[in-house]
Design a protein around this motif. Structure first.
Motif, PDB file in Angstrom:
ATOM      1  N   ILE A   1      69.568  19.007  41.862  1.00 22.98           N
ATOM      2  CA  ILE A   1      70.559  20.061  41.652  1.00 22.98           C
ATOM      3  C   ILE A   1      70.839  20.763  42.979  1.00 22.98           C
ATOM      4  N   PRO A   2      71.986  21.440  43.090  1.00 22.86           N
ATOM      5  CA  PRO A   2      72.275  22.167  44.332  1.00 22.86           C
ATOM      6  C   PRO A   2      71.461  23.465  44.410  1.00 22.86           C
ATOM      7  N   VAL A   3      70.601  23.569  45.419  1.00 26.40           N
ATOM      8  CA  VAL A   3      69.830  24.799  45.640  1.00 26.40           C
ATOM      9  C   VAL A   3      70.083  25.284  47.065  1.00 26.40           C
ATOM     10  N   LYS A   4      69.963  26.597  47.285  1.00 23.84           N
ATOM     11  CA  LYS A   4      70.149  27.160  48.629  1.00 23.84           C
ATOM     12  C   LYS A   4      68.993  26.805  49.546  1.00 23.84           C
ATOM     13  N   LYS A   5      67.791  26.991  49.024  1.00 17.36           N
ATOM     14  CA  LYS A   5      66.591  26.787  49.820  1.00 17.36           C
ATOM     15  C   LYS A   5      65.439  26.496  48.870  1.00 17.36           C
ATOM     16  N   LEU A   6      64.560  25.602  49.284  1.00 21.91           N
ATOM     17  CA  LEU A   6      63.386  25.245  48.495  1.00 21.91           C
ATOM     18  C   LEU A   6      62.156  25.448  49.367  1.00 21.91           C
ATOM     19  N   GLN A   7      61.276  26.363  48.946  1.00 21.96           N
ATOM     20  CA  GLN A   7      60.102  26.701  49.738  1.00 21.96           C
ATOM     21  C   GLN A   7      58.839  26.546  48.900  1.00 21.96           C
ATOM     22  N   VAL A   8      57.697  26.459  49.605  1.00 17.16           N
ATOM     23  CA  VAL A   8      56.400  26.282  48.957  1.00 17.16           C
ATOM     24  C   VAL A   8      55.469  27.409  49.378  1.00 17.16           C
ATOM     25  N   ALA A   9      54.792  28.013  48.390  1.00 22.07           N
ATOM     26  CA  ALA A   9      53.802  29.056  48.659  1.00 22.07           C
ATOM     27  C   ALA A   9      52.495  28.689  47.961  1.00 22.07           C
ATOM     28  N   VAL A  10      51.400  28.835  48.691  1.00 21.32           N
ATOM     29  CA  VAL A  10      50.069  28.592  48.128  1.00 21.32           C
ATOM     30  C   VAL A  10      49.132  29.700  48.565  1.00 21.32           C
ATOM     31  N   LEU A  11      48.149  29.929  47.759  1.00 23.81           N
ATOM     32  CA  LEU A  11      47.137  30.909  48.132  1.00 23.81           C
ATOM     33  C   LEU A  11      46.112  30.268  49.067  1.00 23.81           C
ATOM     34  N   ILE A  12      45.688  29.031  48.743  1.00 28.53           N
ATOM     35  CA  ILE A  12      44.696  28.329  49.546  1.00 28.53           C
ATOM     36  C   ILE A  12      45.269  26.980  49.968  1.00 28.53           C
ATOM     37  N   ASP A  13      45.237  26.710  51.268  1.00 25.94           N
ATOM     38  CA  ASP A  13      45.666  25.416  51.809  1.00 25.94           C
ATOM     39  C   ASP A  13      44.427  24.692  52.309  1.00 25.94           C
ATOM     40  N   ARG A  14      44.114  23.537  51.709  1.00 26.32           N
ATOM     41  CA  ARG A  14      42.898  22.801  52.069  1.00 26.32           C
ATOM     42  C   ARG A  14      43.145  21.689  53.078  1.00 26.32           C
ATOM     43  N   ASN A  15      44.388  21.357  53.358  1.00 30.11           N
ATOM     44  CA  ASN A  15      44.722  20.352  54.383  1.00 30.11           C
ATOM     45  C   ASN A  15      44.173  18.951  54.114  1.00 30.11           C
ATOM     46  N   TYR A  16      44.307  18.457  52.896  1.00 32.47           N
ATOM     47  CA  TYR A  16      43.938  17.082  52.556  1.00 32.47           C
ATOM     48  C   TYR A  16      45.182  16.305  52.136  1.00 32.47           C
ATOM     49  N   ARG A  17      46.194  16.265  52.968  1.00 34.19           N
ATOM     50  CA  ARG A  17      47.494  15.705  52.600  1.00 34.19           C
ATOM     51  C   ARG A  17      47.465  14.195  52.359  1.00 34.19           C
ATOM     52  N   LYS A  18      48.015  13.827  51.227  1.00 37.55           N
ATOM     53  CA  LYS A  18      48.344  12.441  50.918  1.00 37.55           C
ATOM     54  C   LYS A  18      49.842  12.332  50.677  1.00 37.55           C
ATOM     55  N   PHE A  19      50.490  13.478  50.467  1.00 36.14           N
ATOM     56  CA  PHE A  19      51.924  13.554  50.239  1.00 36.14           C
ATOM     57  C   PHE A  19      52.501  14.495  51.302  1.00 36.14           C
ATOM     58  N   PRO A  20      53.746  14.275  51.697  1.00 34.92           N
ATOM     59  CA  PRO A  20      54.327  15.083  52.795  1.00 34.92           C
ATOM     60  C   PRO A  20      54.784  16.477  52.348  1.00 34.92           C
ATOM     61  N   ILE A  21      53.825  17.306  51.987  1.00 29.97           N
ATOM     62  CA  ILE A  21      54.109  18.665  51.538  1.00 29.97           C
ATOM     63  C   ILE A  21      53.423  19.638  52.493  1.00 29.97           C
ATOM     64  N   ALA A  22      54.189  20.581  52.987  1.00 31.34           N
ATOM     65  CA  ALA A  22      53.632  21.632  53.839  1.00 31.34           C
ATOM     66  C   ALA A  22      54.011  22.977  53.226  1.00 31.34           C
ATOM     67  N   ALA A  23      53.092  23.911  53.268  1.00 31.18           N
ATOM     68  CA  ALA A  23      53.346  25.234  52.690  1.00 31.18           C
ATOM     69  C   ALA A  23      54.112  26.102  53.677  1.00 31.18           C
ATOM     70  N   ASP A  24      55.186  26.726  53.200  1.00 30.98           N
ATOM     71  CA  ASP A  24      55.934  27.696  54.001  1.00 30.98           C
ATOM     72  C   ASP A  24      55.168  29.009  54.064  1.00 30.98           C
ATOM     73  N   TYR A  25      54.454  29.317  52.988  1.00 31.10           N
ATOM     74  CA  TYR A  25      53.674  30.550  52.890  1.00 31.10           C
ATOM     75  C   TYR A  25      52.285  30.190  52.399  1.00 31.10           C
ATOM     76  N   LYS A  26      51.273  30.618  53.118  1.00 35.17           N
ATOM     77  CA  LYS A  26      49.909  30.359  52.676  1.00 35.17           C
ATOM     78  C   LYS A  26      49.061  31.589  52.924  1.00 35.17           C
ATOM     79  N   GLY A  27      48.192  31.847  51.971  1.00 30.38           N
ATOM     80  CA  GLY A  27      47.329  33.009  52.066  1.00 30.38           C
ATOM     81  C   GLY A  27      46.120  32.767  52.938  1.00 30.38           C
ATOM     82  N   TYR A  28      45.550  31.553  52.830  1.00 34.28           N
ATOM     83  CA  TYR A  28      44.275  31.283  53.488  1.00 34.28           C
ATOM     84  C   TYR A  28      44.121  29.786  53.668  1.00 34.28           C
ATOM     85  N   GLU A  29      43.701  29.358  54.848  1.00 33.16           N
ATOM     86  CA  GLU A  29      43.378  27.950  55.077  1.00 33.16           C
ATOM     87  C   GLU A  29      41.876  27.796  54.966  1.00 33.16           C
ATOM     88  N   LEU A  30      41.457  26.794  54.227  1.00 29.53           N
ATOM     89  CA  LEU A  30      40.039  26.619  53.955  1.00 29.53           C
ATOM     90  C   LEU A  30      39.635  25.180  54.254  1.00 29.53           C
TER      91      LEU A  30
END
Length: 167
Positions: free
Chosen positions: A115-144
């Motif tokens: 669908i047409p969206v203006k902007k799509l962003q990602v927010a997480v409280l905890i980012d563990r950095n075990y990527r298997k998929f190309p997802i990066a958080a725009d907003y993160k509370g804490y890296e662990l």
């Protein structure tokens, strides 16, 4: 193994408030933002972010729940607590408590790409950095940094147990 508290309730609330301010700073010209939380603690976090945005800005933040099967997300369609038309031409922030491999986010973001969206962003409280998929958080509370075997549990709904725990 006993749980070790990584963030207590006040620290957790401070991270959530900071994320709300960041969302506001990056979208201050918007009248309405969709805060779409993944079922469970992700939606509880989205609801809290919406309330904090209402306190600090004039932006109307609409919390929406995303439901999907986290174990096998490709077997059933992603469902929302709002009609897909609600998302059109809006800024959407997809929220979850923990970002591990990015699989859950990948499947929950897919419907927004149709669908047409203006902007799509990602927010997480905890980012563990075990990527298997190309997802990066725009907003993160804490890296662990933890081992892959360790489990991170976020509790935002219980005033007594509120916090982030490492098991």
């Amino acid at each position: 193994m006993s749980a070790k508290q990584v963030l207590d309730g006040p620290a957790l609330l401070q991270k959530i408030r900071r994320i709300a301010f960041q969302i506001f700073e990056n979208n201050f010209e918007e009248q309405e933002i969709i805060i779409a939380g993944i079922h469970g603690q992700g939606f509880a976090l989205a609801d809290m972010l919406s309330k904090h945005l209402a306190e600090i800005s004039t932006i109307h933040a609409v919390p929406v729940e995303i439901k999907l099967n986290k174990e096998v997300p490709y077997e059933s369609p992603v469902q929302f607590s709002a009609d897909m038309k609600t998302f059109e031409h809006k800024v959407i922030v997809v929220v979850d408590d923990v970002l591990n491999t990015g699989r859950t986010f990948s499947y929950s973001l897919a419907p927004f790409l149709t669908i047409p969206v203006k902007k799509l962003q990602v927010a997480v409280l905890i980012d563990r950095n075990y990527r298997k998929f190309p997802i990066a958080a725009d907003y993160k509370g804490y890296e662990l940094s933890t081992t892959i075997a360790e489990h991170v549990e976020v509790i935002v709904t219980d005033d007594v147990k509120r916090g982030v725990y490492l098991k």
